[in-house]
Design an enzyme around this catalytic site. Structure first.
Site, mmCIF file in Angstrom:
data_model
loop_
_atom_site.group_PDB
_atom_site.id
_atom_site.type_symbol
_atom_site.label_atom_id
_atom_site.label_comp_id
_atom_site.label_asym_id
_atom_site.label_seq_id
_atom_site.Cartn_x
_atom_site.Cartn_y
_atom_site.Cartn_z
ATOM 1 N N GLU A 85 -2.372 -9.046 3.244
ATOM 2 C CA GLU A 85 -2.638 -9.548 4.606
ATOM 3 C C GLU A 85 -4.119 -9.462 4.956
ATOM 4 O O GLU A 85 -4.549 -10.001 5.967
ATOM 5 C CB GLU A 85 -1.787 -8.782 5.634
ATOM 6 N N CYS A 135 0.839 -1.206 0.000
ATOM 7 C CA CYS A 135 0.000 0.000 0.000
ATOM 8 C C CYS A 135 0.874 1.255 0.000
ATOM 9 O O CYS A 135 1.614 1.483 -0.941
ATOM 10 C CB CYS A 135 -0.986 -0.042 1.166
ATOM 11 N N HIS A 175 -3.804 -4.892 -0.055
ATOM 12 C CA HIS A 175 -3.321 -5.468 1.207
ATOM 13 C C HIS A 175 -3.420 -6.987 1.157
ATOM 14 O O HIS A 175 -4.479 -7.532 1.458
ATOM 15 C CB HIS A 175 -4.164 -4.941 2.379
#
Lengths: 255, 199
Positions: free
Chosen positions: B181, B76, B179
């Site tokens: 994650e 990001c 993202h």
């Protein structure tokens, strides 16, 4: 293109998920981690945890369950409830939440929105607006977590939504109180009123029961996401079926 | 050991837990030695470009990061600061980035079809064969600034009229605008691919 989001909302009291009708009479539905896991496995796009009693309750419990969520959840989640300062927000974001949502404290101190945006970034600051129709307009209500404290703020919902955006918020969740828990669909008229005056993501909340309710909110009110709680918790709607229906209706969602 | 550079942003925990779920030890660190000796380096970033750059500068990490030879993944804002400059600034001047990749980060503008921030799941397609992503997949995005397609863009996504650089790569430096994650199984798979390429 960006997918439309399906968001499951878990109202949490001491780690347990509860559900009320028109923001009242809360019943315990289950453990927050178990439910979160179930929705994640079913393909929900995002989760919101409303710690509806957090304003006055034990903050450490709060931090502990957010951390437990962050350890296993691999989709974004937002935490709402009792965030009154940058310190409160930092605690929750550092424990692993992706976003924080503020409601009553933003009404008491609108400057809090810009403070949070400056420190943590626009993307993680969500403003929840509880709103209901009063005569021919929409008005903002505050402190709706408990029947005894709910009050009309005398603010126009559309004006407040515009102000929230100007202050830098990254997203608005519009909780339409008249339709909440009633299961007659989202308040399309109210959502359109806010959609037309804002350019940040808008999430519909309150009233979802059938897959068609989601279609209408996406198609007519052009919201970015639809949030539901009871319809999912009571198994009236299952997320994979809902998404299959939306795709058939030509609404792009993540499978 | 994978080292997550402590840039002060708030998503450090979610990144660390993402590696935990892959049974991969990852350490959050500001220490130049640990960063230089890592097998792979993750450059996170949540918040404001100028704050993150200021933090990296204060920690004396600018040169260290620029000279890393092991695989580096910016996520990001961590990807955006790999570029030369960003319109996201606290004054009228652009914020200088690390300048590892050529290009400028610009603001997303709302339009009839798009709200800003670009928030949610969007489909990413690779335009150049690369180690991180084969077939088109949805990932979770949340950002208000972006890099349009550059010579180092390997995967893209569309948002309204904008073509957004979703994955970039130059030598050992990688970046994802989304993202991983927070992108469910697709995100775990991508992180696995990165680890496989790195270790």
């Amino acid at each position: 293109m960006l997918c439309k989001r399906i968001i499951a909302c878990l109202d949490v009291v001491n780690g347990k998920v509860v559900k009320g009708t028109k923001f009242r009479d809360h019943k315990i539905l289950g453990d927050s981690i178990e439910l979160a896991q179930r929705y994640r496995d079913q393909g929900v796009d995002e989760l919101v945890f409303y710690d509806i009693t957090a304003s006055c309750e034990n903050r450490r419990v709060h931090e502990f369950w957010i951390d437990s969520m962050a350890r296993f959840l691999d989709i974004p989640f937002c935490v709402a409830g009792g965030i009154r300062s940058r310190d409160d927000a930092r605690l929750i974001l550092n424990a692993g939440a992706d976003k924080i949502s503020i409601n009553s404290p933003a009404l008491e101190n609108p400057g809090l929105i810009s403070e949070l945006v400056q420190e943590f970034g626009q993307q993680c600051v969500v403003v929840g607006i509880d709103s209901r129709r009063v005569h021919n307009t929409f008005m903002v209500y505050s402190h709706t977590g408990s029947e005894l404290t709910t009050k009309n703020t005398a603010k126009s919902t559309v004006e407040w939504a515009k102000e929230v955006q100007t202050l830098g918020a990254g997203e608005i969740v519009l909780n339409c109180m008249d339709s909440d828990g009633v299961g007659k669909g989202y308040d399309i008229e109210q959502l359109i009123a806010v959609r037309q005056q804002t350019t940040i993501p808008l999430i519909a909340s309150g009233g979802a029961k059938t897959a068609m309710d989601f279609v209408r909110a996406f198609r007519e009110a052009k919201v970015d996401g639809c949030l539901a709680a009871g319809a999912f918790h009571r198994n009236e709607l299952c997320i994979p079926d809902l998404k299959a229906f939306l795709i058939k209706e030509d609404i792009g969602v993540r499978i | 050991m994978i080292v997550i550079v402590d840039t002060g942003g708030a998503n450090l925990a979610s990144l660390r837990y993402a590696f935990d779920r892959l049974n991969q030890k990852a350490k959050v660190s500001q220490d130049p030695n640990e960063i230089q000796n890592a097998k792979a380096v993750i450059l996170p970033g949540v918040g404001h470009a100028s704050h993150v750059m200021k933090k990296i500068e204060t920690l004396g990490l600018i040169k260290i990061i620029q000279n890393l030879a092991q695989p580096v993944l910016g996520i990001c804002l961590g990807m955006q600061i790999l570029f030369e400059e960003s319109e996201e600034s606290i004054d009228k001047m652009n914020t200088p980035g690390l300048g590892i990749l050529p290009g400028k980060v610009i603001a997303l503008k709302p339009s009839k079809y798009t709200t800003v921030p670009h928030m949610g799941w969007n489909k990413v397609k690779s335009i150049t064969h690369n180690a991180l992503l084969d077939s088109p997949t949805e990932f979770y995005f949340v950002h208000s600034y972006f890099i349009s397609e550059t010579a180092h863009t390997v995967s893209v996504c569309s948002y309204g009229e904008n073509k957004i650089s979703a994955i970039v790569n130059k030598n050992n430096f990688w970046g994802t605008q989304f993202h991983p994650e927070r992108s469910g199984l697709s995100g775990s798979l991508l992180l696995k691919q990165f680890i496989k390429a790195a270790l």
